[in-house]
Design a protein around this motif. Structure first.
Motif, PDB file in Angstrom:
ATOM      1  N   THR A 152       0.653  -1.149   0.177  1.00  0.00           N
ATOM      2  CA  THR A 152       0.062   0.205   0.352  1.00  0.00           C
ATOM      3  C   THR A 152       0.969   1.305  -0.255  1.00  0.00           C
ATOM      4  O   THR A 152       2.232   1.239   0.913  1.00  0.00           O
ATOM      5  CB  THR A 152      -0.654   0.098   0.905  1.00  0.00           C
ATOM      6  N   THR A 153      -0.010   1.979  -0.483  1.00  0.00           N
ATOM      7  CA  THR A 153       1.031   3.523  -0.270  1.00  0.00           C
ATOM      8  C   THR A 153      -0.171   4.272   0.339  1.00  0.00           C
ATOM      9  O   THR A 153       0.319   5.462   0.745  1.00  0.00           O
ATOM     10  CB  THR A 153       2.005   4.487  -1.562  1.00  0.00           C
ATOM     11  N   TRP A 154      -1.164   4.278   1.078  1.00  0.00           N
ATOM     12  CA  TRP A 154      -1.640   4.632   2.465  1.00  0.00           C
ATOM     13  C   TRP A 154      -0.462   5.007   3.065  1.00  0.00           C
ATOM     14  O   TRP A 154      -0.473   3.881   4.273  1.00  0.00           O
ATOM     15  CB  TRP A 154      -2.975   4.817   2.522  1.00  0.00           C
ATOM     16  N   MET A 155      -1.005   6.572   3.647  1.00  0.00           N
ATOM     17  CA  MET A 155       0.021   7.356   4.473  1.00  0.00           C
ATOM     18  C   MET A 155       0.106   6.626   6.387  1.00  0.00           C
ATOM     19  O   MET A 155       0.542   6.048   6.610  1.00  0.00           O
ATOM     20  CB  MET A 155       1.236   8.569   3.936  1.00  0.00           C
ATOM     21  N   LYS A 156      -1.387   6.713   6.528  1.00  0.00           N
ATOM     22  CA  LYS A 156      -1.602   5.981   7.743  1.00  0.00           C
ATOM     23  C   LYS A 156      -1.342   4.388   7.593  1.00  0.00           C
ATOM     24  O   LYS A 156      -1.527   4.617   9.087  1.00  0.00           O
ATOM     25  CB  LYS A 156      -3.180   6.682   7.859  1.00  0.00           C
ATOM     26  N   ASP A 157      -1.435   3.588   6.635  1.00  0.00           N
ATOM     27  CA  ASP A 157      -1.223   2.459   6.641  1.00  0.00           C
ATOM     28  C   ASP A 157       0.251   2.025   7.111  1.00  0.00           C
ATOM     29  O   ASP A 157       0.507   1.067   7.661  1.00  0.00           O
ATOM     30  CB  ASP A 157      -2.178   1.667   5.859  1.00  0.00           C
ATOM     31  N   LEU A 158       1.008   3.524   7.090  1.00  0.00           N
ATOM     32  CA  LEU A 158       2.851   2.657   6.546  1.00  0.00           C
ATOM     33  C   LEU A 158       3.451   4.197   8.366  1.00  0.00           C
ATOM     34  O   LEU A 158       2.583   4.079   8.819  1.00  0.00           O
ATOM     35  CB  LEU A 158       3.241   3.671   5.552  1.00  0.00           C
ATOM     36  N   GLY A 159       5.155   3.462   8.248  1.00  0.00           N
ATOM     37  CA  GLY A 159       5.408   4.037   9.022  1.00  0.00           C
ATOM     38  C   GLY A 159       6.431   2.741   9.163  1.00  0.00           C
ATOM     39  O   GLY A 159       6.681   1.245   8.984  1.00  0.00           O
ATOM     40  N   ILE A 181       6.765  12.120   4.981  1.00  0.00           N
ATOM     41  CA  ILE A 181       7.899  11.257   5.557  1.00  0.00           C
ATOM     42  C   ILE A 181       7.845  11.079   6.988  1.00  0.00           C
ATOM     43  O   ILE A 181       8.010   9.756   7.695  1.00  0.00           O
ATOM     44  CB  ILE A 181       9.555  12.151   5.372  1.00  0.00           C
ATOM     45  N   ARG A 182       7.069  11.967   7.948  1.00  0.00           N
ATOM     46  CA  ARG A 182       7.222  11.583   9.268  1.00  0.00           C
ATOM     47  C   ARG A 182       6.041  10.483   9.399  1.00  0.00           C
ATOM     48  O   ARG A 182       6.668   8.899   9.474  1.00  0.00           O
ATOM     49  CB  ARG A 182       6.456  12.982  10.080  1.00  0.00           C
ATOM     50  N   SER A 183       4.827  10.374   8.816  1.00  0.00           N
ATOM     51  CA  SER A 183       3.689   9.443   8.643  1.00  0.00           C
ATOM     52  C   SER A 183       4.624   7.306   7.764  1.00  0.00           C
ATOM     53  O   SER A 183       4.345   6.805   8.457  1.00  0.00           O
ATOM     54  CB  SER A 183       2.762   9.809   8.157  1.00  0.00           C
ATOM     55  N   ILE A 184       5.688   8.109   7.293  1.00  0.00           N
ATOM     56  CA  ILE A 184       6.241   6.755   5.758  1.00  0.00           C
ATOM     57  C   ILE A 184       7.280   6.199   6.978  1.00  0.00           C
ATOM     58  O   ILE A 184       6.577   5.225   7.568  1.00  0.00           O
ATOM     59  CB  ILE A 184       6.789   7.211   4.936  1.00  0.00           C
ATOM     60  N   ALA A 185       8.156   7.888   7.643  1.00  0.00           N
ATOM     61  CA  ALA A 185       9.589   6.251   7.249  1.00  0.00           C
ATOM     62  C   ALA A 185       9.151   6.322   9.373  1.00  0.00           C
ATOM     63  O   ALA A 185      10.184   5.537   9.966  1.00  0.00           O
ATOM     64  CB  ALA A 185      10.342   7.968   7.492  1.00  0.00           C
ATOM     65  N   THR A 186       8.299   6.790  10.511  1.00  0.00           N
ATOM     66  CA  THR A 186       8.786   7.252  11.478  1.00  0.00           C
ATOM     67  C   THR A 186       7.485   6.388  12.215  1.00  0.00           C
ATOM     68  O   THR A 186       7.170   5.730  11.595  1.00  0.00           O
ATOM     69  CB  THR A 186       9.056   8.750  12.448  1.00  0.00           C
ATOM     70  N   GLY A 187       8.054   6.314  14.301  1.00  0.00           N
ATOM     71  CA  GLY A 187       6.308   5.572  14.533  1.00  0.00           C
ATOM     72  C   GLY A 187       7.394   4.171  14.098  1.00  0.00           C
ATOM     73  O   GLY A 187       7.884   3.790  13.424  1.00  0.00           O
ATOM     74  N   PRO A 188       5.499   3.789  15.445  1.00  0.00           N
ATOM     75  CA  PRO A 188       6.207   2.152  14.788  1.00  0.00           C
ATOM     76  C   PRO A 188       5.995   1.394  13.860  1.00  0.00           C
ATOM     77  O   PRO A 188       5.611   2.364  12.477  1.00  0.00           O
ATOM     78  CB  PRO A 188       4.632   1.221  16.072  1.00  0.00           C
ATOM     79  N   VAL A 189       6.850   0.018  13.917  1.00  0.00           N
ATOM     80  CA  VAL A 189       6.792  -0.812  12.077  1.00  0.00           C
ATOM     81  C   VAL A 189       4.893  -0.800  11.785  1.00  0.00           C
ATOM     82  O   VAL A 189       4.642  -1.345  12.636  1.00  0.00           O
ATOM     83  CB  VAL A 189       7.965  -1.740  12.578  1.00  0.00           C
ATOM     84  N   SER A 190       4.419  -0.573  10.338  1.00  0.00           N
ATOM     85  CA  SER A 190       3.127  -0.411  10.273  1.00  0.00           C
ATOM     86  C   SER A 190       3.377  -2.192   9.985  1.00  0.00           C
ATOM     87  O   SER A 190       4.911  -2.827   9.472  1.00  0.00           O
ATOM     88  CB  SER A 190       3.422   0.136   9.205  1.00  0.00           C
ATOM     89  N   SER A 191       1.864  -2.613  10.499  1.00  0.00           N
ATOM     90  CA  SER A 191       2.204  -4.233  10.210  1.00  0.00           C
ATOM     91  C   SER A 191       1.878  -4.922   8.927  1.00  0.00           C
ATOM     92  O   SER A 191       2.677  -5.487   8.232  1.00  0.00           O
ATOM     93  CB  SER A 191       0.525  -4.889   9.933  1.00  0.00           C
ATOM     94  N   LEU A 204       9.613   2.776   8.003  1.00  0.00           N
ATOM     95  CA  LEU A 204       9.972   2.699   7.167  1.00  0.00           C
ATOM     96  C   LEU A 204      11.159   2.961   7.732  1.00  0.00           C
ATOM     97  O   LEU A 204      12.977   1.994   7.036  1.00  0.00           O
ATOM     98  CB  LEU A 204       9.416   3.549   6.043  1.00  0.00           C
ATOM     99  N   ALA A 205      11.443   4.087   8.631  1.00  0.00           N
ATOM    100  CA  ALA A 205      12.982   3.951   8.810  1.00  0.00           C
ATOM    101  C   ALA A 205      14.400   2.921   9.636  1.00  0.00           C
ATOM    102  O   ALA A 205      15.358   2.904   9.279  1.00  0.00           O
ATOM    103  CB  ALA A 205      13.465   5.389   9.648  1.00  0.00           C
ATOM    104  N   THR A 206      13.287   2.476  10.313  1.00  0.00           N
ATOM    105  CA  THR A 206      13.858   0.464  10.799  1.00  0.00           C
ATOM    106  C   THR A 206      14.200   0.076  10.355  1.00  0.00           C
ATOM    107  O   THR A 206      14.733  -0.943  10.470  1.00  0.00           O
ATOM    108  CB  THR A 206      13.101   1.297  12.421  1.00  0.00           C
ATOM    109  N   ARG A 207      13.254  -0.804   9.494  1.00  0.00           N
ATOM    110  CA  ARG A 207      12.423  -1.683   8.802  1.00  0.00           C
ATOM    111  C   ARG A 207      13.941  -1.579   7.753  1.00  0.00           C
ATOM    112  O   ARG A 207      14.342  -2.836   7.200  1.00  0.00           O
ATOM    113  CB  ARG A 207      11.207  -1.868   8.238  1.00  0.00           C
TER     114      ARG A 207
END
Lengths: 489, 485
Positions: free
Chosen positions: A357-364, A429-439, A366-369
């Motif tokens: 997906t490229t929906w930004m709220k479903d992503l997160g 970038i914030r919502s894709i790259a940071t935060g908890p790793v998305s499912s 990215l930086a760690t994974r």
């Protein structure tokens, strides 16, 4: 051996590759080899252009007595040189990003090569017939690329884009017919270089210039997604497969600006000046309206589509600046935007591939994974915001300085555009790259860019962005004399 | 001596020979007749190219002339005949129709009429030639007697053709009454420099109406889709291409070169032609959008093409004339391959519904590619041949200052691309249907379509040969005609 033969060779290599793929050669390997090999004639002609300023291939002069004086004539000068390289390198990167396991790989790679070929031919052609025709060569392959391999509302996007572009092209065609017929009857020619000389000596009457310029602006403007002719662009890019979006947003769209630089500025200078306030309004629309719209996007691809169309506004500001500095900035930004848009769509394609997906709220996360992917996402984002050191900044700052004396108000608006695009891009970038790793990302472990095989297209584009940002004179040096001639009264 | 065997005579002789052979040879031994007819057709085509420059015998000089127009169009018509014969041989006639030689022979007569039309310079000659064409076509359209649709097509063609002939005859009668002659050069001499009388204008109007039926121009177009759909496909192709071209050849002959190439007539009829052109382009394009049967679709596409040619004709100049001639060749080269395909589609699926195209590109990439190029060429997309044709129409309109026609033409070209993309979309990105008929397309079809596609590309990128052909034959004639005045 005549080195000018390298010009038709530039077109022949992709064509041969298309034929080979159609006859059963391995699609990805052939396409990739062809696009790399095509750099060789590219180097050859560049050497000549850097030394002598221009290079031509094809029959000299035009036989004016013929009813249909079309001649296959190619040429390259300082203005088309950067665009040639943009095309060659983005084609390499786009085919590098294309997946080997894509369905119907044969047709896929043929379409990609044809889009690249169309752009190359358009930038190289001196004859208006081929100049126009080559651009159209890319049309149907794009239609199929979006329709067959696209995502989201691909059918609607493909139809909208194709019909819009054809409408723009036909407006342009009428403008071209008008330009040719505006020349005195004995000197009518389809060679735009000769036509420029002719019409410089005997300018078109002012009233005629105005509506020819209007037709050119509407025609080329549609191809460049100038507001209000923009609505094909964001959806089209969002739905296109990544390599197609890279080629289209990165390269093919620049044809419209190139055409305005080549035809509208020198051939209808009075009309262009008279209509520059309308262009100003339109580009303000691009910057503000599309900038605000990009803030509202929830899908990363759509955001890139809007931001790509938005930056066209800044380039147009360079075009109406009327200074060599502004025009040079527009040229640098064309190259910079081509590279950064290509990088952005490539990253979005990889993210979509990996996360589904490229929906930004479903992503997160990215930086760690996937740290490598994150790095290139940052580069693409920062380039598009206009971070100093990257190509887009160089172009934008030149445009702002160049346009300041003539259009200070528009420069202010363009500065707001930088703010808007920063907000949109940083939020993304914030919502894709940071935060908890998305499912979505978590399900496939260790799916970062894998080894040199997958990294090199991204690295190539990044290196070029830095190169252009740090040494913009690579573009400006050869282009300066051409640009100076463009705005000469 | 050779001049007596001009293509018309040989065409008629060939037709008669075929029918006689059919009557004399006992049944069961006639399998080679279709092949013979193809060979004869090809031989005639070569003969026509080689020989059509010969001047007409003097006894006919008042009725017929050999000039650029006949030079360009006699090969055109005979080429159509070859194509029609080629696909007639494969037409699925059904079991009860054993005798098909008439089906092969009648187009020869029709083509003889078309060739006569291309060089006629007298309204009586035109009338006789036109009837020769039309009567053969009435028979052919209704030839598939076991199919109601075919009978309906024949009936409609008969009624509509009869009506158009009526207009034409009436026009000729009025013309004779006003000008005292039916010969073009006499009419010109008679009328030159004078204001056109209302009676003459009325006569021209009637003749134009009669011809508008032939080219299916709005508002006389309504018969075309029904007839095209019902008639046997080879005959549909003949109607759509050769018969339409014949109408345009006559329009060119009458309005650009012959009888009414007068400013006094042009002053009245130029706007009428342009208006008809605008209406025809618009209706043809818009009505094609919802079509789902390929034959109806091609009918409306043909109407739209007729509109573009009318627009070029309406510019009333030398350039408009060459444009129409070139456009007709481009139309032939792009449309005929599609008809060949349509017939094979009917053989395999039983009808020409567009849903049979779904997923074709995955089953048969060769035909799909060829068809795509042909459709795009019809749409007028560069770098294909059709683009050069449209470009010359637009250029003619621009140079004549006919901005309304130009604007409508451009808008309809965009809409037109919309409907030409429909089959392409079906072929390339629709899913294949679950049940695919076991019967495959014959391999010759692949080659024909690929060749046609290549021709679109090559002539599109290098339109010189075609332009030369048209230019070389038309340019001296135009100047000669001007001197003649």
């Amino acid at each position: 051996m005549n080195i000018a033969l390298a010009l038709p060779l530039l077109l022949a290599v992709p064509l041969v590759a298309v034929g080979a793929i159609a006859l059963g050669a391995s699609p990805r390997k052939t396409a990739l080899w062809a696009s790399w090999i095509n750099l060789i004639p590219g180097f050859l002609v560049s050497g000549v252009v850097l030394r002598r300023g221009e290079i031509f291939y094809g029959p000299e002069g035009t036989n004016l007595r013929e009813v249909f004086p079309v001649q296959f004539r190619l040429g390259l000068d300082g203005l088309s040189l950067p665009l040639l390289w943009l095309t060659l390198l983005v084609t390499v990167a786009a085919i590098g990003v294309a997946r080997a396991d894509v369905k119907r790989a044969m047709e896929y790679h043929i379409c990609l090569l044809l889009v690249g070929l169309g752009a190359l031919g358009a930038f190289l052609s001196l004859d208006l017939f081929y100049f126009f025709s080559f651009h159209e060569v890319a049309l149907i392959p794009s239609f199929l690329l979006i329709g067959i391999w696209g995502q989201g509302d691909r059918t609607g996007a493909a139809w909208r884009m194709t019909l819009y572009l054809v409408l723009g092209s036909l407006l342009l065609l009428i403008a071209l017919i008008g330009l040719v017929w505006a020349a005195p009857e004995t000197a009518r020619t389809l060679d735009w270089r000769v036509l420029t000389e002719t019409l410089r000596a005997q300018p078109i009457p002012a009233s005629q210039q105005t509506y020819l310029a209007a037709l050119l602006i509407a025609g080329f403007g549609t191809l460049v997604s100038l507001v209000p002719f923009h609505s094909w662009a964001p959806g089209g890019y969002a739905s296109a497969p990544a390599p197609a979006a890279m080629l289209h947003a990165g390269v093919l769209k620049k044809f419209g600006i190139y055409g305005l630089l080549r035809l509208a500025l020198p051939l209808t200078p009075l009309g262009w000046r008279e209509l520059s306030w309308i262009v100003g309004l339109m580009l303000a629309g691009n910057i503000l309206y599309l900038g605000l719209a990009s803030l509202a996007q929830r899908d990363f691809r759509w955001l890139l589509g809007f931001s790509s169309a938005m930056h066209m506004g800044t380039i147009f500001l360079g075009l109406i600046s009327g200074t060599v500095l502004g025009l040079g900035g527009a040229l640098v930004l064309m190259v910079g935007h081509g590279l950064s848009a290509a990088l952005g769509f490539a990253v979005a394609g990889e993210v979509g591939q990996r996360a589904g997906t490229t929906w930004m709220k479903d992503l997160g996360g990215l930086a760690t994974r996937t740290p490598k992917l994150w790095f290139y996402l940052m580069i693409a984002g920062m380039a598009s915001i206009g971070l100093p050191g990257l190509a887009n900044f160089a172009g934008e700052i030149m445009i702002f300085f160049g346009a300041w004396s003539a259009h200070p108000f528009l420069v202010g608006i363009a500065a707001w555009g930088v703010v808007l695009s920063s907000v949109a891009m940083l939020r993304a970038i914030r919502s894709i790259a940071t935060g908890p790793v998305s499912s979505a990302l978590d399900s496939k472990k260790g799916s970062d860019l894998n080894g040199f095989q997958e990294v090199w297209p991204f690295a190539l584009l990044t290196a070029l962005l830095f190169l252009m940002g740090l040494v913009p004179n690579l573009v400006l040096g050869p282009a300066r004399p051409v640009l100076e001639r463009l705005i000469q009264p | 001596m050779i001049r007596w065997f001009c293509p018309e005579v040989l065409l008629v002789l060939t037709g008669v020979t075929l029918i006689l052979a059919d009557a004399l040879i006992p049944p069961g031994k006639k399998e080679w007749l279709p092949r013979l007819s193809i060979l004869l057709g090809i031989a005639l085509f070569i003969f026509t190219i080689w020989q059509s420059g010969q001047p007409m015998p003097e006894v006919w000089a008042n009725l017929f002339v050999t000039d650029g127009l006949s030079l360009v169009f006699k090969p055109f018509f005979v080429l159509c005949l070859v194509g029609v014969t080629l696909i007639s041989v494969r037409y699925p006639m059904g079991r009860e129709e054993v005798v098909r030689t008439e089906f092969l022979a009648l187009p020869f007569f029709s083509t003889a009429g078309l060739c006569l039309l291309a060089s006629a310079r007298d309204f009586l000659a035109i009338f006789v030639a036109l009837e020769l064409v039309a009567i053969s076509l009435y028979l052919l359209a209704a030839f598939h007697r076991s199919r109601a649709a075919s009978l309906e097509a024949g009936m409609k063609l008969l009624v509509m053709g009869g009506l158009s002939t009526g207009f034409l005859v009436m026009g000729i009668a009025w013309l004779y009454a006003t000008a005292g002659s039916t010969e073009f050069s006499r009419i010109i001499l008679e009328q030159a420099g004078r204001p056109a009388s209302p009676a003459l204008l009325f006569a021209v109007g009637l003749i134009l109406t009669g011809l508008a039926f032939k080219i299916a121009a709005v508002p006389f177009h309504a018969w075309a889709p029904d007839v095209y759909e019902g008639a046997p496909t080879p005959i549909t192709a003949f109607l759509a291409i050769a018969s339409k071209a014949a109408g345009f050849v006559l329009l060119l002959r009458i309005f650009c070169l012959g009888a009414f190439a007068l400013d006094s007539v042009g002053w009245v009829f130029r706007p009428i032609l342009l208006t008809m052109g605008i209406a025809t382009v618009t209706l043809g394009t818009l009505a094609a959008l919802p079509q789902r049967n390929l034959k109806r679709y091609l009918a409306y596409s043909g109407i739209a093409h007729a509109g573009y040619m009318l627009l070029a004709l309406g510019t009333w100049g030398e350039s408009g004339m060459g444009t129409v001639a070139g456009y007709l060749w481009a139309y032939l080269l792009a449309t005929f391959p599609v008809f060949i395909f349509v017939q094979e589609l009917e053989r395999v699926h039983g009808n020409a519904d567009m849903r049979h195209l779904d997923g074709l590109a995955q089953r048969d990439p060769g035909p799909a590619l060829g068809l795509t190029l042909c459709f795009l060429s019809m749409a007028g997309l560069p770098p294909l041949l059709g683009f050069s044709a449209k470009l010359s129409v637009f250029t003619a309109l621009w140079s004549a200052g006919e901005i309304p026609g130009l604007v409508v033409g451009v808008i309809m070209a965009v809409v037109g691309l919309g409907f030409y993309l429909v089959p392409i979309r079906a072929m390339y990105w629709e899913r294949e249907p679950d049940v695919v008929p076991a019967q495959r397309f014959p391999s010759f079809l692949v080659w024909i379509l690929l060749l046609a596609g290549a021709a679109q590309l090559i002539l599109g990128f290098q339109p010189r040969p075609l332009v030369r052909l048209v230019e070389k034959s038309l340019a001296p004639m135009v100047s000669g005609n001007l001197q003649g005045k």
